[in-house]
Structures are given as structure tokens and as C-alpha cells.
Design a protein around this motif. Sequence first.
Motif, mmCIF file in Angstrom:
data_model
loop_
_atom_site.group_PDB
_atom_site.id
_atom_site.type_symbol
_atom_site.label_atom_id
_atom_site.label_comp_id
_atom_site.label_asym_id
_atom_site.label_seq_id
_atom_site.Cartn_x
_atom_site.Cartn_y
_atom_site.Cartn_z
ATOM 1 N N TYR A 259 -9.978 -2.656 2.595
ATOM 2 C CA TYR A 259 -10.866 -1.710 2.793
ATOM 3 C C TYR A 259 -10.647 -0.685 3.707
ATOM 4 O O TYR A 259 -10.109 -0.869 4.727
ATOM 5 N N THR A 273 -17.274 7.602 4.241
ATOM 6 C CA THR A 273 -16.588 7.287 3.061
ATOM 7 C C THR A 273 -16.336 5.758 3.132
ATOM 8 O O THR A 273 -15.911 5.327 4.377
ATOM 9 N N TYR A 274 -16.398 4.962 2.022
ATOM 10 C CA TYR A 274 -16.069 3.366 2.187
ATOM 11 C C TYR A 274 -14.952 3.378 0.850
ATOM 12 O O TYR A 274 -15.692 3.674 -0.289
ATOM 13 N N HIS A 276 -12.749 0.596 -1.151
ATOM 14 C CA HIS A 276 -12.481 -0.853 -1.370
ATOM 15 C C HIS A 276 -11.734 -1.231 -2.446
ATOM 16 O O HIS A 276 -11.765 -0.634 -3.478
ATOM 17 N N ALA A 278 -10.739 -3.935 -4.606
ATOM 18 C CA ALA A 278 -11.030 -5.108 -5.325
ATOM 19 C C ALA A 278 -9.707 -5.967 -5.476
ATOM 20 O O ALA A 278 -9.770 -7.118 -5.258
ATOM 21 N N ASN A 279 -8.734 -5.370 -6.301
ATOM 22 C CA ASN A 279 -7.524 -6.078 -6.814
ATOM 23 C C ASN A 279 -6.826 -4.917 -7.281
ATOM 24 O O ASN A 279 -6.951 -3.725 -7.091
ATOM 25 N N LEU A 282 -8.694 -2.463 -10.243
ATOM 26 C CA LEU A 282 -10.113 -1.965 -9.674
ATOM 27 C C LEU A 282 -10.194 -1.450 -7.991
ATOM 28 O O LEU A 282 -9.972 -2.150 -7.248
ATOM 29 N N LEU A 284 -12.796 0.828 -5.739
ATOM 30 C CA LEU A 284 -14.154 1.645 -5.766
ATOM 31 C C LEU A 284 -14.174 2.475 -4.273
ATOM 32 O O LEU A 284 -13.759 2.287 -3.227
ATOM 33 N N VAL A 286 -17.292 4.747 -2.252
ATOM 34 C CA VAL A 286 -18.595 5.276 -1.707
ATOM 35 C C VAL A 286 -18.762 6.363 -0.957
ATOM 36 O O VAL A 286 -17.889 6.084 0.135
#
Lengths: 361, 66
Positions: A259, A273-274, A276, A278-279, A282, A284, A286
Motif C-alpha cells: 500500500y 490518497t490511499y 492498496h 490486494a493481489n 485487484l 483499490l 481511495v
Amino acid sequence: RKSETLHYVCYSILRLVWLHKTDGYLSVLAASSPPPPGSVVVQGAPGLVSVPPGFSMPSVPPPSVPGQPAGETGSPLPNPGTYEECHRKCKEVFPIQMEGVRLVVNKGLSNHFQVSHTVTLSTLAESGYRFGATYVGTQQTGPAESFPVMVGDMDNTGSLNAQVIHQLTSAVRSKIAIQTQQHKFVNWQCDMEYRGDDFTSAVTLGNPDVLLGSGIIVAHYLQSISPALALGGELVYHRRPGEEGAVTSLMGRYTGNNYVATLTLGGAGAHATYYHRANDQLQLGVEFEGSMRTQETAVSFGYQLDLPKANLLFKGSVDSNWVVGAVLEKKLLPLPLSLALGAFLNQKKNKFQCGFNVTVG
Amino acid sequence: MSAAGKKAIGAPGYGVVEWISTACRFATDRNDFRRNLLVNLGLFAAGVWVARNLSDFDLMSPQPII
């Protein structure tokens, strides 16, 4: 106050054009182009991977002389990258609003030169044709970086966007960008960036006009505090006949295993902003934006699904202004075609926008 | 006297009701900048929580055999 906002908006537009063109340059390097006839496959030393034609192995630095005490060879902190790139990872997850029909034909004429033809049909914006050309030079500084890079495109009305990026020394990189609206120069800017061992500094001169005594100067500095934390600042100074002003902002970026969290605080407002991961499929993002000038805040949530086995890329987003959007990109193998479908729906204003792009090559 | 006494007894309850109605007005006033800021900061925190905790699924995993 109005002029400050106007100059900051102009600078933001300049930066967006810059980032868009730089992304275009990176995708050109990744785009396939036919190898020139008679190219030789360069074989590495026994045990190493062979290199495809048209490329060369990066040079390996000589080993350090024995006897040198450890710690004197360089700083343990990595270079933090550029100031503009800090929020980019999260921004790239979000879908881009599409409207109308766009047909893009890319043709690589050699390993160094590529042209593109773009036809746009739209109800909201102007329909037209745009011709683009990209030249990548022979000075190779990395496995996927060569300089100088010249990118330009012109539409059927004569409006030109052009950019030249060149690596002057191993640490200094310069960029020049020009944008015209038919025969009138709208934007012209020059950028100089210095990459140290654990810091990056850049100065941008935007729309300088010696006769009028106007222009915009932007200075960036980003320092690695630890392998995960980088802190930096931005100073924007604008001048026009009769008025001048400056806007400053501070930025912090924290990078974790999967992240990246970035926060920018300044006179114009706050931007967080964030990102991430996941794998492998994916990602993501924000994003939070707040402005004290306009007294508005907004939050966006976006995700990107990447399924290379299905040749599919899907991006979706939803934000606090009740706007829902999505873009689907699919490669139509074995044809060298890529189809993108996009739709955006504004629930509050009851507006809907959709579009599709076809990319050949 | 009795009316003043009744009002004195009901004053704490009246204060709580007034506080709740003020809080409800603040929470539903879409034109208030501070209210929008708080709501959006909460949404941002919720989005970060969702991204960190609810995104660990594998789309290409095989279907479970029952």
C-alpha cells in the motif's frame, strides 16, 4: 485571490497535460513495433537471459574496490521518485470519463519511431482528427528508458501539443512542453529535475513572458526520511503585471508492503490518497480532496480488476457526489485490437455519459 | 410558580432534546462545509478500512466442489 486561483488552476492543467504525455511516452516504449530487418540477437554471457532484437543489456557497474569501508559507497535510502508521482498510483486505478467514439491506430515504423492516427466523434466536444508522432532516441539509460524522447500531436485545426524529454546527465533530466490553440501559444513550459541518492528536486518555469513580466515558477523537493517515508514540499510562485503571489504545500508519503498512503496539505486545501494492492488482480484506491477556497470536499473510491488470462481490464469508481463510473477494456486477440467501453452516471444531476474506444496496434 | 417549577424540572430533558435536534440539523445540512468535511473524512476512513480488510479474494480461484 481570484488571480491566485486562476494561476493555480493553470498550473494544475499544465501538470495534468505533463502527466498525460509522460504516460503516453511510457506506453510507447511498451508498445510492440516490428524489429528492423537484419537485427542481431544479442546474447548475454553464458547463463544469462538472451535479449530480444533491438534491445541491449544494461551495463553492470564495476564491483567496488576491496578495502573501501562499508557505508561510504552511497546512501542506504532509496531515491523517492518525483513529486508528481506520489499520488499517481492511486489516480491510475480510477476510470477515465469517456464520451463519444474514438478510433486510434498506432503504427510503429521502427524501434525508435511511432505514429498514431486518432479520429474522434463526439457530441459534447469537437469531433476531429489528430496525428501524433513519437521519437525515442538511442541514448539508453535503463532497460526501458531511452532518451531523448519527442512526443507531438496536431489536430485538424492546427492545434499542437509537443514535448521533449532529455536526460542531460545521469542525474539531471529536462523537459520542454508546448501547447498551441491553432496559431496561438497557450502553454509553454520548461522543467529541470535533479535526482540525488535520496532526494529529488525539480524546478518548472511555466508561461514565462519577459515582455509582460509574467510567469509561473514551481519548485518541488522530495526527501527520503526512511525506506518507507518520504517528505517533501512544493512552492508555486506566480507573477502578473500588478500582482504576484505564492502558494506552498507539504507532502508526506508512506509506502508499505502492498500500500501507499500520501497526504498533501497546502494553502489550496488537502489531498489524501490511499492505494492498496490486494493481489495480482485487484487494486483499490481511495481519494479525499478538500478545498478551503471553494468550500467543497469529495471522496472517491475506485478499484481495478486485471485479468490477463481473459485479456480484460475493468475499472470502477463511486464518489461522494453520487457519480458512478466504469470502464471495461478488452483485447480482442488474435487481432491487434483493443476495445474500451466506458459509462459514467451522475445520480444527483441525472446525467449519463458513455463512450467507446477502439485501438488498433 | 408551578409552571416555573415544571420548567425547572424539565430543563435538563429540554436541553438534551434541543441538542439532539441541533445535531440532526447539522448532520442533514448539505450546505454546511464542516458537516460535509466530517462526513467525507469518515467515508475516506471507511474506504481505507474496506480496502485493507475486505479485498482479499481471488477471482481466478477454482469453484468449490460440494
